[in-house]
Scaffold this active site. Structure first.
Site, PDB file in Angstrom:
ATOM      1  N   ARG A   1       0.862  -1.184   0.000  1.00 37.90           N
ATOM      2  CA  ARG A   1       0.000   0.000   0.000  1.00 37.90           C
ATOM      3  C   ARG A   1       0.899   1.235   0.000  1.00 37.90           C
ATOM      4  O   ARG A   1       1.666   1.444   0.922  1.00 37.90           O
ATOM      5  CB  ARG A   1      -0.891   0.000   1.247  1.00 37.90           C
ATOM      6  CG  ARG A   1      -1.692   1.275   1.413  1.00 37.90           C
ATOM      7  CD  ARG A   1      -2.535   1.290   2.699  1.00 37.90           C
ATOM      8  NE  ARG A   1      -3.223   2.569   2.800  1.00 37.90           N
ATOM      9  CZ  ARG A   1      -3.172   3.379   3.860  1.00 37.90           C
ATOM     10  NH1 ARG A   1      -2.489   3.040   4.947  1.00 37.90           N
ATOM     11  NH2 ARG A   1      -3.796   4.534   3.845  1.00 37.90           N
TER      12      ARG A   1
ATOM     13  N   HIS B   1      -2.749  10.925   0.920  1.00 37.37           N
ATOM     14  CA  HIS B   1      -2.182  10.682   2.255  1.00 37.37           C
ATOM     15  C   HIS B   1      -1.493  11.988   2.694  1.00 37.37           C
ATOM     16  O   HIS B   1      -0.290  12.025   2.912  1.00 37.37           O
ATOM     17  CB  HIS B   1      -1.225   9.491   2.223  1.00 37.37           C
ATOM     18  CG  HIS B   1      -0.986   8.862   3.571  1.00 37.37           C
ATOM     19  ND1 HIS B   1      -1.138   7.502   3.800  1.00 37.37           N
ATOM     20  CD2 HIS B   1      -0.592   9.392   4.752  1.00 37.37           C
ATOM     21  CE1 HIS B   1      -0.838   7.241   5.060  1.00 37.37           C
ATOM     22  NE2 HIS B   1      -0.496   8.365   5.670  1.00 37.37           N
TER      23      HIS B   1
ATOM     24  N   GLU C   1      -7.148   8.572   6.608  1.00 31.66           N
ATOM     25  CA  GLU C   1      -7.371   9.237   7.893  1.00 31.66           C
ATOM     26  C   GLU C   1      -7.794  10.708   7.774  1.00 31.66           C
ATOM     27  O   GLU C   1      -7.060  11.608   8.199  1.00 31.66           O
ATOM     28  CB  GLU C   1      -6.115   9.136   8.769  1.00 31.66           C
ATOM     29  CG  GLU C   1      -5.683   7.718   9.057  1.00 31.66           C
ATOM     30  CD  GLU C   1      -4.596   7.629  10.132  1.00 31.66           C
ATOM     31  OE1 GLU C   1      -4.107   8.675  10.576  1.00 31.66           O
ATOM     32  OE2 GLU C   1      -4.269   6.502  10.534  1.00 31.66           O
TER      33      GLU C   1
ATOM     34  N   ASN D   1      -7.365   1.775  10.358  1.00 31.11           N
ATOM     35  CA  ASN D   1      -6.028   1.939  10.955  1.00 31.11           C
ATOM     36  C   ASN D   1      -6.186   1.927  12.462  1.00 31.11           C
ATOM     37  O   ASN D   1      -6.980   2.700  13.007  1.00 31.11           O
ATOM     38  CB  ASN D   1      -5.395   3.270  10.539  1.00 31.11           C
ATOM     39  CG  ASN D   1      -5.068   3.325   9.059  1.00 31.11           C
ATOM     40  OD1 ASN D   1      -5.232   2.342   8.334  1.00 31.11           O
ATOM     41  ND2 ASN D   1      -4.605   4.479   8.599  1.00 31.11           N
TER      42      ASN D   1
ATOM     43  N   TYR E   1      -3.911   1.678  16.185  1.00 27.54           N
ATOM     44  CA  TYR E   1      -2.634   1.614  16.897  1.00 27.54           C
ATOM     45  C   TYR E   1      -2.803   1.472  18.406  1.00 27.54           C
ATOM     46  O   TYR E   1      -2.033   0.787  19.068  1.00 27.54           O
ATOM     47  CB  TYR E   1      -1.818   2.892  16.625  1.00 27.54           C
ATOM     48  CG  TYR E   1      -1.309   2.991  15.208  1.00 27.54           C
ATOM     49  CD1 TYR E   1      -0.081   2.436  14.857  1.00 27.54           C
ATOM     50  CD2 TYR E   1      -2.055   3.619  14.216  1.00 27.54           C
ATOM     51  CE1 TYR E   1       0.398   2.517  13.558  1.00 27.54           C
ATOM     52  CE2 TYR E   1      -1.584   3.698  12.905  1.00 27.54           C
ATOM     53  CZ  TYR E   1      -0.365   3.148  12.592  1.00 27.54           C
ATOM     54  OH  TYR E   1       0.108   3.215  11.295  1.00 27.54           O
TER      55      TYR E   1
ATOM     56  N   GLU F   1      -3.487  -0.116   8.346  1.00 28.68           N
ATOM     57  CA  GLU F   1      -2.290   0.240   9.112  1.00 28.68           C
ATOM     58  C   GLU F   1      -2.379  -0.323  10.513  1.00 28.68           C
ATOM     59  O   GLU F   1      -3.439  -0.276  11.137  1.00 28.68           O
ATOM     60  CB  GLU F   1      -2.122   1.767   9.248  1.00 28.68           C
ATOM     61  CG  GLU F   1      -1.655   2.479   8.015  1.00 28.68           C
ATOM     62  CD  GLU F   1      -1.479   3.987   8.232  1.00 28.68           C
ATOM     63  OE1 GLU F   1      -1.143   4.412   9.356  1.00 28.68           O
ATOM     64  OE2 GLU F   1      -1.694   4.726   7.259  1.00 28.68           O
TER      65      GLU F   1
HETATM   66  C1  FCB Z   1      -1.005   7.166  10.856  1.00 32.26           C
HETATM   67  C2  FCB Z   1      -0.613   7.684   9.492  1.00 32.26           C
HETATM   68  C3  FCB Z   1       0.692   7.149   8.981  1.00 32.26           C
HETATM   69  C4  FCB Z   1       1.722   7.007  10.075  1.00 32.26           C
HETATM   70  C5  FCB Z   1       1.157   6.288  11.274  1.00 32.26           C
HETATM   71  C6  FCB Z   1       2.127   6.069  12.399  1.00 32.26           C
HETATM   72  O1  FCB Z   1      -1.815   8.100  11.480  1.00 32.26           O
HETATM   73  O2  FCB Z   1      -1.615   7.380   8.565  1.00 32.26           O
HETATM   74  O3  FCB Z   1       1.116   7.971   7.942  1.00 32.26           O
HETATM   75  O4  FCB Z   1       2.247   8.228  10.403  1.00 32.26           O
HETATM   76  O5  FCB Z   1       0.039   6.963  11.767  1.00 32.26           O
END
Ligand code: FCB
Length: 484
Positions: free
Chosen positions: A89, A137, A182, A310, A312, A387
């Site tokens: 990607r 992006h 995002e 995405n 985290y 992500e």
């Molecule tokens: C996300 C972004 C990506 C990267 C990660 C850690 O928010 O999409 O570009 O910076 O975080």
């Protein structure tokens, strides 16, 4: 033996398999890896301007060179191939494609810019790697920001025209086009807290940006379908698993409000054709939303083939009663201006437990909860994890990087994805962020997310242990079952 233990003599019990055909990949983004910012006709984006403004990015870092992926993509693809990746990607830099764009007109297409991505796609396909293209992006052409950026409707219109150009050029070889990455970050970090480009701190502008990003997605989705009828159209959102540990009514209301600003203000217009009434009320003191024109919601509400998620870190909130300074551990950088437009009485307490080098708390349960929530609320909608990954302060020792913590993070989050799959969520693939260490926005090069280490002085790539571990997951289509 407890249920989490597996007998070493029964291999089947030691690993958990993903469904056949599950797509394994890694992800990057143009400004974070490419460099070559003034080559082959590219004009500045908002991130060029922002990173060259003193004080905006840690260490004064810029994406001028980054990973030099623009020149080294062949060797990078060869490395992906060696690691057995099935998909890559990447994002297309809009200022390479139509460098003379203005609010009124897209301007001529820059063939050299298109050729770069066309070659990249060919190279991937030749290596047996499926390209997945993000159209935006965050590197908005600066000329469009000068004309209002995402607060201006014309930006959404130009985006759709640009999307059509890219889809027409690559759609014969690319199956998946992701309109935006995002939009939450583009809108709230770019226009409210100002920690991202263009660095504005105007709450009403942030909500106008939310709407024009939604509109850009809708117009862009239709444009991609016109140009590449066989393509899958996707949108990538950074959705949050929002919860509270508080028990007051106000704590639960804080959950609702943050969920509205982060999740539903994007999900509802895109998937249901309406803005959530409570978000409009919560933000009524900031804007009357008169930038939403009649017919816009129908334009935004296009069929969506895939939703990119995405994830985290978890989001924990509580009501702020003013008795102590407001806790702002939302993981989105330091600013005197809150990204939480209209919700400045919500706070984000510091959580106990392990964190990554970003200071982000680790809780893989959030991945499962998020995927299952979307599945519950939008049954049948295919999902991709576009992500997931972690930054750590890696060091190269004798040509190796023993990034044990990243491997553990990945293992636990992959298990969490599989938990959601086994509970019925139609998750079709997983893209690890990131293939390479790269320019981490406001943190510059100080945060390393790659499974491949980059020495920024020499551009040398070093495969980290986590990449080798991930390669074994990919080749087995399975994760180890034993957690410990
Ligand atoms: C996300 C972004 C990506 C990267 C990660 C850690 O928010 O999409 O570009 O910076 O975080």
């Amino acid at each position: 033996m407890t249920t989490t233990e597996a007998s070493p003599t029964t291999p089947a019990a030691t690993e958990r398999s993903f469904p056949p055909g599950f797509v394994w990949g890694t992800a990057t983004a143009s400004y974070q890896v490419e460099g070559a910012v003034a080559e082959d006709g590219r004009t500045p984006s908002i991130w060029d301007t922002f990173s060259h403004t003193p004080g905006r990015v840690a260490g004064g870092d810029t994406g001028d060179v980054a990973d030099d992926h623009y020149h080294r993509f062949r060797e990078d693809i060869a490395l992906m191939k060696r690691l057995g990746m099935a998909s890559y990607r990447f994002s297309v830099a809009w200022p390479r494609i139509t460098p003379q764009v203005s609010a009124d007109a897209l301007g001529p297409v820059n063939e050299a810019g298109l050729a770069f991505y066309s070659t990249l796609v060919d190279e991937l396909i030749a290596a047996g790697i499926e390209p997945a293209v993000t159209l935006y992006h965050w590197d908005l052409p600066q000329a469009l920001e000068d004309a209002g950026g995402w607060t201006a409707r014309t930006t959404s219109e130009r985006f759709a025209e640009y999307a059509e150009v890219v889809a027409a050029a690559l759609g014969d070889r690319v199956r998946t086009f992701i309109t935006l990455n995002e939009p939450w970050c583009s809108a709230y970090l770019g226009y409210a807290s100002g920690v991202h480009a263009p660095g504005r701190t105007e709450p009403a502008a942030a909500l106008a940006a939310v709407h024009h990003l939604n509109l850009a997605h809708g117009l862009g989705a239709a444009a991609v379908r016109r140009a590449a009828p066989g393509a899958r159209v996707a949108l990538t959102l950074n959705l949050a698993w929002v919860r509270t540990e508080g028990s007051r009514k106000a704590d639960h209301d804080a959950v609702r409000r943050v969920d509205g600003l982060q999740n539903r203000v994007f999900l509802d217009p895109v998937l249901r054709g309406r803005y959530p009434a409570d978000v409009l009320l919560d933000t009524a003191s900031v804007t009357d939303w008169s930038f939403v024109r009649e017919g816009d919601l129908a334009l935004i509400h296009q069929p969506l083939d895939v939703l990119g998620v995405n994830y985290y870190s978890p989001t924990v909130v509580r009501a702020w009663d003013g008795s102590a300074p407001r806790a702002e551990n939302d993981g989105h950088g330091d600013s005197a201006h809150s990204p939480w437009v209209g919700s400045t009485d919500v706070e984000f307490p510091e959580l106990p437990g392990e964190k990554t080098a970003m200071g982000w708390s680790i809780d893989p349960r959030g991945m499962t909860e998020l995927l299952l929530r979307i599945h519950r609320e939008h049954p049948g909608l295919e999902l991709l994890v576009t992500e997931n990954g972690a930054a750590y302060d890696d060091v190269v020792v004798a040509g190796q990087v023993h990034d044990v913590e990243r491997t553990r993070y990945l293992r636990d989050h992959l298990a969490a994805v599989l938990d959601a799959v086994e509970a019925g969520a139609p998750v079709r693939g997983y893209y690890l962020w990131s293939f390479l260490d790269n320019f981490e926005w406001g943190y510059g090069f100080s945060k390393r997310f790659g499974v491949v280490h980059v020495d920024y002085a020499t551009q040398e790539r070093t495969v980290k242990d986590s990449a080798l571990w991930y390669a074994s997951v990919v080749s087995r289509n399975a994760v180890p079952a034993v957690v410990g």
